[in-house]
Scaffold this motif. Structure first.
Motif, PDB file in Angstrom:
ATOM      1  N   ALA A 285      78.835 -31.599 -39.997  1.00 29.59           N
ATOM      2  CA  ALA A 285      79.339 -32.919 -40.436  1.00 29.59           C
ATOM      3  C   ALA A 285      80.813 -32.887 -40.820  1.00 29.59           C
ATOM      4  O   ALA A 285      81.332 -33.883 -41.317  1.00 29.59           O
ATOM      5  CB  ALA A 285      78.506 -33.413 -41.617  1.00 29.59           C
TER       6      ALA A 285
ATOM      7  N   LEU B   5      81.699 -35.666 -33.953  1.00 29.82           N
ATOM      8  CA  LEU B   5      80.592 -36.618 -33.985  1.00 29.82           C
ATOM      9  C   LEU B   5      79.809 -36.532 -35.289  1.00 29.82           C
ATOM     10  O   LEU B   5      79.335 -37.546 -35.814  1.00 29.82           O
ATOM     11  CB  LEU B   5      79.647 -36.330 -32.812  1.00 29.82           C
ATOM     12  N   GLY B   6      79.690 -35.332 -35.820  1.00 30.27           N
ATOM     13  CA  GLY B   6      78.950 -35.150 -37.074  1.00 30.27           C
ATOM     14  C   GLY B   6      79.654 -35.848 -38.222  1.00 30.27           C
ATOM     15  O   GLY B   6      79.014 -36.509 -39.061  1.00 30.27           O
TER      16      GLY B   6
ATOM     17  N   ASP C  43      75.093 -22.112 -42.241  1.00 31.03           N
ATOM     18  CA  ASP C  43      75.567 -21.484 -41.006  1.00 31.03           C
ATOM     19  C   ASP C  43      74.360 -21.331 -40.092  1.00 31.03           C
ATOM     20  O   ASP C  43      73.461 -20.521 -40.353  1.00 31.03           O
ATOM     21  CB  ASP C  43      76.203 -20.121 -41.311  1.00 31.03           C
ATOM     22  N   LEU C  44      74.360 -22.116 -39.025  1.00 34.41           N
ATOM     23  CA  LEU C  44      73.200 -22.096 -38.112  1.00 34.41           C
ATOM     24  C   LEU C  44      73.105 -20.801 -37.320  1.00 34.41           C
ATOM     25  O   LEU C  44      72.090 -20.553 -36.669  1.00 34.41           O
ATOM     26  CB  LEU C  44      73.281 -23.289 -37.163  1.00 34.41           C
TER      27      LEU C  44
ATOM     28  N   ASN D  37      73.120 -31.912 -35.169  1.00 38.98           N
ATOM     29  CA  ASN D  37      74.304 -32.240 -34.386  1.00 38.98           C
ATOM     30  C   ASN D  37      75.192 -31.047 -34.067  1.00 38.98           C
ATOM     31  O   ASN D  37      75.821 -30.999 -33.012  1.00 38.98           O
ATOM     32  CB  ASN D  37      75.100 -33.298 -35.179  1.00 38.98           C
TER      33      ASN D  37
ATOM     34  N   VAL E  31      78.215 -25.330 -30.542  1.00 38.97           N
ATOM     35  CA  VAL E  31      79.356 -24.656 -29.930  1.00 38.97           C
ATOM     36  C   VAL E  31      79.164 -24.748 -28.427  1.00 38.97           C
ATOM     37  O   VAL E  31      78.037 -24.821 -27.942  1.00 38.97           O
ATOM     38  CB  VAL E  31      79.462 -23.179 -30.377  1.00 38.97           C
TER      39      VAL E  31
ATOM     40  N   THR F 199      72.811 -20.947 -32.091  1.00 36.99           N
ATOM     41  CA  THR F 199      73.333 -22.022 -32.934  1.00 36.99           C
ATOM     42  C   THR F 199      72.743 -23.377 -32.523  1.00 36.99           C
ATOM     43  O   THR F 199      72.202 -24.118 -33.349  1.00 36.99           O
ATOM     44  CB  THR F 199      74.872 -22.109 -32.792  1.00 36.99           C
TER      45      THR F 199
ATOM     46  N   SER G 158      71.940 -33.543 -27.703  1.00 36.58           N
ATOM     47  CA  SER G 158      72.009 -32.795 -26.446  1.00 36.58           C
ATOM     48  C   SER G 158      73.327 -33.128 -25.746  1.00 36.58           C
ATOM     49  O   SER G 158      74.330 -33.433 -26.416  1.00 36.58           O
ATOM     50  CB  SER G 158      70.792 -33.139 -25.588  1.00 36.58           C
TER      51      SER G 158
ATOM     52  N   TYR H 159      75.435 -22.681 -22.202  1.00 38.25           N
ATOM     53  CA  TYR H 159      75.554 -23.977 -22.898  1.00 38.25           C
ATOM     54  C   TYR H 159      74.495 -24.950 -22.372  1.00 38.25           C
ATOM     55  O   TYR H 159      73.776 -25.587 -23.151  1.00 38.25           O
ATOM     56  CB  TYR H 159      76.959 -24.555 -22.709  1.00 38.25           C
TER      57      TYR H 159
ATOM     58  N   LYS I 133      71.355 -26.924 -24.288  1.00 38.92           N
ATOM     59  CA  LYS I 133      71.248 -28.396 -24.375  1.00 38.92           C
ATOM     60  C   LYS I 133      69.942 -28.893 -23.740  1.00 38.92           C
ATOM     61  O   LYS I 133      69.378 -29.893 -24.191  1.00 38.92           O
ATOM     62  CB  LYS I 133      72.483 -29.036 -23.733  1.00 38.92           C
TER      63      LYS I 133
ATOM     64  N   GLY J 265      77.901 -38.585 -24.297  1.00 40.64           N
ATOM     65  CA  GLY J 265      78.748 -38.737 -23.122  1.00 40.64           C
ATOM     66  C   GLY J 265      79.889 -37.746 -23.236  1.00 40.64           C
ATOM     67  O   GLY J 265      79.699 -36.574 -23.572  1.00 40.64           O
TER      68      GLY J 265
ATOM     69  N   THR K 175      86.583 -34.605 -29.248  1.00 38.40           N
ATOM     70  CA  THR K 175      86.289 -33.883 -30.497  1.00 38.40           C
ATOM     71  C   THR K 175      86.918 -32.490 -30.403  1.00 38.40           C
ATOM     72  O   THR K 175      87.655 -32.201 -29.464  1.00 38.40           O
ATOM     73  CB  THR K 175      84.767 -33.732 -30.692  1.00 38.40           C
TER      74      THR K 175
HETATM   75  N1  LIG Z   1      82.293 -33.992 -27.548  1.00 33.22           N
HETATM   76  C1  LIG Z   1      81.604 -34.151 -26.454  1.00 33.22           C
HETATM   77  O1  LIG Z   1      82.078 -34.664 -25.440  1.00 33.22           O
HETATM   78  C2  LIG Z   1      80.166 -33.707 -26.411  1.00 33.22           C
HETATM   79  C3  LIG Z   1      79.471 -33.885 -25.211  1.00 33.22           C
HETATM   80  C4  LIG Z   1      78.132 -33.525 -25.167  1.00 33.22           C
HETATM   81  C5  LIG Z   1      77.495 -33.015 -26.278  1.00 33.22           C
HETATM   82  N2  LIG Z   1      78.199 -32.828 -27.434  1.00 33.22           N
HETATM   83  C6  LIG Z   1      77.474 -32.256 -28.568  1.00 33.22           C
HETATM   84  O2  LIG Z   1      77.826 -32.932 -29.755  1.00 33.22           O
HETATM   85  C7  LIG Z   1      77.612 -32.081 -30.869  1.00 33.22           C
HETATM   86  C8  LIG Z   1      78.785 -32.184 -31.831  1.00 33.22           C
HETATM   87  O3  LIG Z   1      79.930 -31.647 -31.201  1.00 33.22           O
HETATM   88  P1  LIG Z   1      81.375 -32.306 -31.345  1.00 33.22           P
HETATM   89  O4  LIG Z   1      81.741 -32.804 -29.997  1.00 33.22           O
HETATM   90  O5  LIG Z   1      81.443 -33.208 -32.497  1.00 33.22           O
HETATM   91  O6  LIG Z   1      82.258 -30.977 -31.568  1.00 33.22           O
HETATM   92  P2  LIG Z   1      83.058 -30.447 -32.838  1.00 33.22           P
HETATM   93  O7  LIG Z   1      84.072 -31.433 -33.262  1.00 33.22           O
HETATM   94  O8  LIG Z   1      83.527 -29.083 -32.416  1.00 33.22           O
HETATM   95  O9  LIG Z   1      81.941 -30.310 -33.960  1.00 33.22           O
HETATM   96  C9  LIG Z   1      80.982 -29.286 -33.911  1.00 33.22           C
HETATM   97  C10 LIG Z   1      80.475 -29.071 -35.320  1.00 33.22           C
HETATM   98  O10 LIG Z   1      79.479 -28.048 -35.260  1.00 33.22           O
HETATM   99  C11 LIG Z   1      79.767 -27.133 -36.302  1.00 33.22           C
HETATM  100  N3  LIG Z   1      79.214 -25.809 -36.049  1.00 33.22           N
HETATM  101  C12 LIG Z   1      79.438 -24.973 -35.010  1.00 33.22           C
HETATM  102  N4  LIG Z   1      78.773 -23.824 -35.209  1.00 33.22           N
HETATM  103  C13 LIG Z   1      78.113 -23.937 -36.384  1.00 33.22           C
HETATM  104  C14 LIG Z   1      77.279 -23.082 -37.119  1.00 33.22           C
HETATM  105  N5  LIG Z   1      77.004 -21.829 -36.733  1.00 33.22           N
HETATM  106  N6  LIG Z   1      76.760 -23.516 -38.283  1.00 33.22           N
HETATM  107  C15 LIG Z   1      77.039 -24.767 -38.739  1.00 33.22           C
HETATM  108  N7  LIG Z   1      77.854 -25.613 -38.091  1.00 33.22           N
HETATM  109  C16 LIG Z   1      78.383 -25.201 -36.931  1.00 33.22           C
HETATM  110  C17 LIG Z   1      81.281 -27.077 -36.340  1.00 33.22           C
HETATM  111  O11 LIG Z   1      81.727 -26.466 -37.522  1.00 33.22           O
HETATM  112  P3  LIG Z   1      83.231 -25.788 -37.596  1.00 33.22           P
HETATM  113  O12 LIG Z   1      84.185 -26.913 -37.721  1.00 33.22           O
HETATM  114  O13 LIG Z   1      83.127 -24.922 -38.794  1.00 33.22           O
HETATM  115  O14 LIG Z   1      83.404 -25.028 -36.311  1.00 33.22           O
HETATM  116  C18 LIG Z   1      81.566 -28.574 -36.269  1.00 33.22           C
HETATM  117  O15 LIG Z   1      81.389 -29.150 -37.526  1.00 33.22           O
HETATM  118  C19 LIG Z   1      77.369 -30.681 -30.307  1.00 33.22           C
HETATM  119  O16 LIG Z   1      75.991 -30.393 -30.368  1.00 33.22           O
HETATM  120  C20 LIG Z   1      77.816 -30.801 -28.856  1.00 33.22           C
HETATM  121  O17 LIG Z   1      77.121 -29.911 -28.006  1.00 33.22           O
HETATM  122  C21 LIG Z   1      79.517 -33.167 -27.519  1.00 33.22           C
END
Ligand SMILES: NC(=O)c1ccc[n+]([C@@H]2O[C@H](COP(=O)([O-])OP(=O)(O)OC[C@H]3O[C@@H](n4cnc5c(N)ncnc54)[C@H](OP(=O)(O)O)[C@@H]3O)[C@@H](O)[C@H]2O)c1
Length: 325
Positions: free
Chosen positions: A39, A43-44, A90-91, A117, A120, A139, A167, A193, A197, A226, A230
């Motif tokens: 969070a 997105l979180g 920490d996941l 949510n 990585v 994770t 996902s 990855y 997902k 989509g 981020t």
């Molecule tokens: N952005 C896109 O286009 C997109 C597309 C498809 C799916 N998604 C999915 O959306 C979700 C959120 O991603 P996001 O795009 O918002 O990316 P982001 O900005 O990189 O956020 C990812 C979050 O996950 C946290 N995280 C990573 N490893 C962790 C762990 N071991 N324990 C706890 N927290 C952890 C990160 O913490 P840190 O800041 O400490 O690293 C960060 O808060 C993910 O599941 C991703 O696969 C995103």
């Protein structure tokens, strides 16, 4: 006897060009508690802000104390109900997941919404979690499997708990590498990855089946954002050409992707839309972008055999068994 389960939910989606669903459409969340993993970013963070703005008590489950503190300020500024809090998590470490769950267990507060949510993506080199799992499988899937199972008592205390697992479009290319799910022999960053997902979708389907079989009102749904701008491309240590490539990808994502606030809408829709059928999958209307609606998924995600097998593997690897009573 065949179970009458919503493997393929029958509730009709809004038509493609239906009125746009935005955060204004989120019903009042006062009195509800929501846990959002990851969070502090992307997105979180937007999900936590929106839920807090609608009155929910939000727990920001984050691994980095400093980033979590900054995010907490932002979410507090948006909150209209109980002050949000940080839940250290920490996941990639089962001990940390158990500590987080124990912390909430002691309080005994019901959890109405769990948004799985955090994630990585496509880590350039094979990395392992504290327990030796592939970092992406560990994770994105195993960590959330363990967290949800350990939080089950609090989820079951809520009248209609909802578990949303995030996902990705990448799940379309996913296969579970049954011979080597932790990628010990040959590592492919993108296959790893995509596997994680697809695992998010199989997990959702099996969780919904088990909730239904246990007579629980818990609803498991999935969402994807989509393509959203981020920090996702930033998740691994990169050097040289790989670093330059990652920087280009990050810039492309920021220019092509929709905003993080818009990308968070499908998971907010999944978390708060009343009456959403179990195992629904919500995403942007035009797959990569658009306002949320119910969407299509990789047909493999409907395989009961694979969902059950993945569940059994996850239970064996994490040592977490779900107790429904
Ligand atoms: N952005 C896109 O286009 C997109 C597309 C498809 C799916 N998604 C999915 O959306 C979700 C959120 O991603 P996001 O795009 O918002 O990316 P982001 O900005 O990189 O956020 C990812 C979050 O996950 C946290 N995280 C990573 N490893 C962790 C762990 N071991 N324990 C706890 N927290 C952890 C990160 O913490 P840190 O800041 O400490 O690293 C960060 O808060 C993910 O599941 C991703 O696969 C995103």
């Amino acid at each position: 006897m065949t179970e009458a389960l919503p493997d393929r939910p029958t509730v009709t989606s809004p038509p493609l060009l239906a009125r746009r669903w935005t955060i204004d459409d989120i019903p009042d969340q006062t009195g509800r508690t929501a846990v959002v993993t990851g969070a502090n970013s992307g997105l979180g963070l937007r999900t936590a802000e929106a839920l807090a703005a609608k009155g929910a008590h939000v727990l920001l489950a984050c691994r980095n104390e400093l980033k979590a503190a900054t995010a907490l300020e932002q979410v507090s500024a948006a909150a209209t109900g109980t002050e949000p809090e940080v839940l250290p998590l920490d996941l990639a470490d089962l001990a940390s997941i158990r500590r987080a769950a124990d912390h909430l267990d002691v309080r005994g507060t019901p959890i109405d919404i769990l948004v799985n949510n955090a994630g990585v993506m496509a880590l350039p080199r094979h990395q392992r979690t504290a327990d030796g799992f592939d970092a992406q499988f560990g994770t994105n899937h195993l960590g959330h499997y363990a967290l949800t199972g350990l939080l089950l008592p609090q989820l079951l205390r809520a009248p209609e708990a909802r578990v949303v697992t995030v996902s990705s479009i990448a799940a379309w290319g996913g296969l579970i590498n049954w011979l080597d799910p932790n990628w010990r022999v040959v590592y492919s960053r993108w296959l790893a990855y995509s596997q994680s997902k697809l695992a998010n979708l199989l997990f959702t389907a099996e969780l919904q089946r088990r909730a239904r079989a246990a007579g629980s009102t818990l609803t498991a749904v999935a969402a994807h954002p989509g393509l959203s701008a981020t920090n996702l491309y930033d998740s691994g240590p990169e050097k040289g050409v790989a670093a330059a490539f990652a920087a280009i990808q990050q810039r492309m994502l920021f220019s092509l992707g929709q905003s993080d606030a818009k990308g968070a809408l499908p998971q907010l829709y999944a978390a708060t839309m009343p009456g959403l059928a179990g195992n629904s999958y919500c995403g942007p209307a035009f797959e990569a972008f658009g306002y949320p609606r119910r969407t299509l998924r990789n047909p493999l995600a409907y395989s009961r055999f694979q969902a059950r097998k993945l569940w059994e593997l996850s239970a064996e690897l994490t040592g977490v068994d779900y107790r429904w009573a």
